[in-house]
Design a protein around this motif. Structure first.
Motif, PDB file in Angstrom:
ATOM      1  N   SER A 245      36.598  41.840  49.620  1.00 54.94           N
ATOM      2  CA  SER A 245      35.505  41.689  48.664  1.00 54.94           C
ATOM      3  C   SER A 245      34.202  41.578  49.441  1.00 54.94           C
ATOM      4  O   SER A 245      34.120  40.819  50.411  1.00 54.94           O
ATOM      5  CB  SER A 245      35.724  40.438  47.822  1.00 54.94           C
ATOM      6  OG  SER A 245      34.622  40.202  46.986  1.00 54.94           O
TER       7      SER A 245
ATOM      8  N   SER B 211      39.138  43.736  36.780  1.00 52.68           N
ATOM      9  CA  SER B 211      38.634  42.566  37.523  1.00 52.68           C
ATOM     10  C   SER B 211      39.779  41.657  37.950  1.00 52.68           C
ATOM     11  O   SER B 211      39.810  41.167  39.089  1.00 52.68           O
ATOM     12  CB  SER B 211      37.639  41.781  36.673  1.00 52.68           C
ATOM     13  OG  SER B 211      36.500  42.570  36.396  1.00 52.68           O
TER      14      SER B 211
ATOM     15  N   THR C 281      42.749  41.222  46.301  1.00 53.56           N
ATOM     16  CA  THR C 281      41.922  40.608  47.340  1.00 53.56           C
ATOM     17  C   THR C 281      42.605  39.355  47.875  1.00 53.56           C
ATOM     18  O   THR C 281      42.702  39.162  49.095  1.00 53.56           O
ATOM     19  CB  THR C 281      40.515  40.267  46.789  1.00 53.56           C
ATOM     20  OG1 THR C 281      39.910  41.480  46.335  1.00 53.56           O
ATOM     21  CG2 THR C 281      39.646  39.617  47.847  1.00 53.56           C
ATOM     22  N   GLN C 282      43.118  38.536  46.976  1.00 54.83           N
ATOM     23  CA  GLN C 282      43.831  37.328  47.401  1.00 54.83           C
ATOM     24  C   GLN C 282      45.076  37.677  48.210  1.00 54.83           C
ATOM     25  O   GLN C 282      45.465  36.935  49.114  1.00 54.83           O
ATOM     26  CB  GLN C 282      44.219  36.478  46.186  1.00 54.83           C
ATOM     27  CG  GLN C 282      43.036  35.837  45.512  1.00 54.83           C
ATOM     28  CD  GLN C 282      43.385  35.179  44.183  1.00 54.83           C
ATOM     29  OE1 GLN C 282      44.392  35.479  43.553  1.00 54.83           O
ATOM     30  NE2 GLN C 282      42.513  34.272  43.746  1.00 54.83           N
TER      31      GLN C 282
ATOM     32  N   LYS D 257      40.953  40.996  41.894  1.00 49.98           N
ATOM     33  CA  LYS D 257      41.013  39.628  42.418  1.00 49.98           C
ATOM     34  C   LYS D 257      42.379  39.350  43.046  1.00 49.98           C
ATOM     35  O   LYS D 257      42.467  38.799  44.148  1.00 49.98           O
ATOM     36  CB  LYS D 257      40.724  38.623  41.297  1.00 49.98           C
ATOM     37  CG  LYS D 257      40.737  37.189  41.760  1.00 49.98           C
ATOM     38  CD  LYS D 257      40.410  36.242  40.623  1.00 49.98           C
ATOM     39  CE  LYS D 257      40.457  34.811  41.111  1.00 49.98           C
ATOM     40  NZ  LYS D 257      40.226  33.857  40.034  1.00 49.98           N
TER      41      LYS D 257
END
Length: 131
Positions: A58, A44, A51-52, A48
Motif C-alpha cells: 500500500s 477495498s 496487503t495484510q 486490504k
C-alpha cells in the motif's frame, strides 16, 4: 467439492489485472472497481486483505494506491489463497497437526493435501495472468 471463496476469486481477478496492466503503475481501489466491475467496497476489502497478507504493498498519499509486493512470477497461487483464507487444507486431518481423531486416514489426506499445495506453489501469478 473443493472451492475457494468469492473473496479469494476476486483477489485473483484483481491481481491478474494488476499483473497484466501497467505493472509499474499504482492501482487504486476506485479505478480497479471500474475496470473489473466489482463493487468498490468489495475491492477495498480484498485489497486490504491482500496487503495484510503481504501480496500487495500500500502506498499512501494523494497519488497512492496498491502495487504487487514482488514480481508476479514470484507470487504463487498458494500464497494468494493462504493470504486470504489461511493455510490450504482439504480436511481438518490433512493439516500438519492432523485432527483429534488420529485415525489411519489422516496420513493419506496429508499426502493429497501436500500434492495440492505443491501444484498451487508451482503456479505463479504470472502463469495465471498469461492464461
Amino acid at each position: 467439492m473443493l472451492r475457494i471463496t468469492k473473496i479469494t476469486d476476486y483477489g485473483f481477478i484483481l491481481l491478474v489485472h494488476m499483473a497484466s496492466n501497467n505493472k509499474e503503475m499504482l492501482h487504486n481501489a476506485k479505478d480497479l472497481s471500474t475496470a473489473i466491475g466489482i463493487p468498490l467496497p468489495t475491492v477495498s476489502k480484498v485489497l486490504k486483505i491482500l496487503t495484510q497478507g503481504g501480496i500487495l504493498k500500500s502506498h499512501q498519499g494523494s497519488k497512492g494506491g496498491y502495487s504487487l509486493s514482488r514480481p508476479a512470477s514470484e507470487i504463487s497461487a498458494a500464497a494468494i489463497i493462504e493470504s486470504v483464507e489461511g493455510p490450504v487444507a482439504i480436511t481438518d486431518c490433512s493439516s500438519a497437526e492432523g485432527c483429534e481423531r488420529n485415525c489411519p486416514v489422516s496420513p493419506s489426506w496429508q499426502k493429497v493435501n501436500s500434492k495440492i499445495i505443491g501444484a498451487l506453489e508451482g503456479l505463479s501469478l504470472a502463469d495465471i495472468a498469461a492464461g
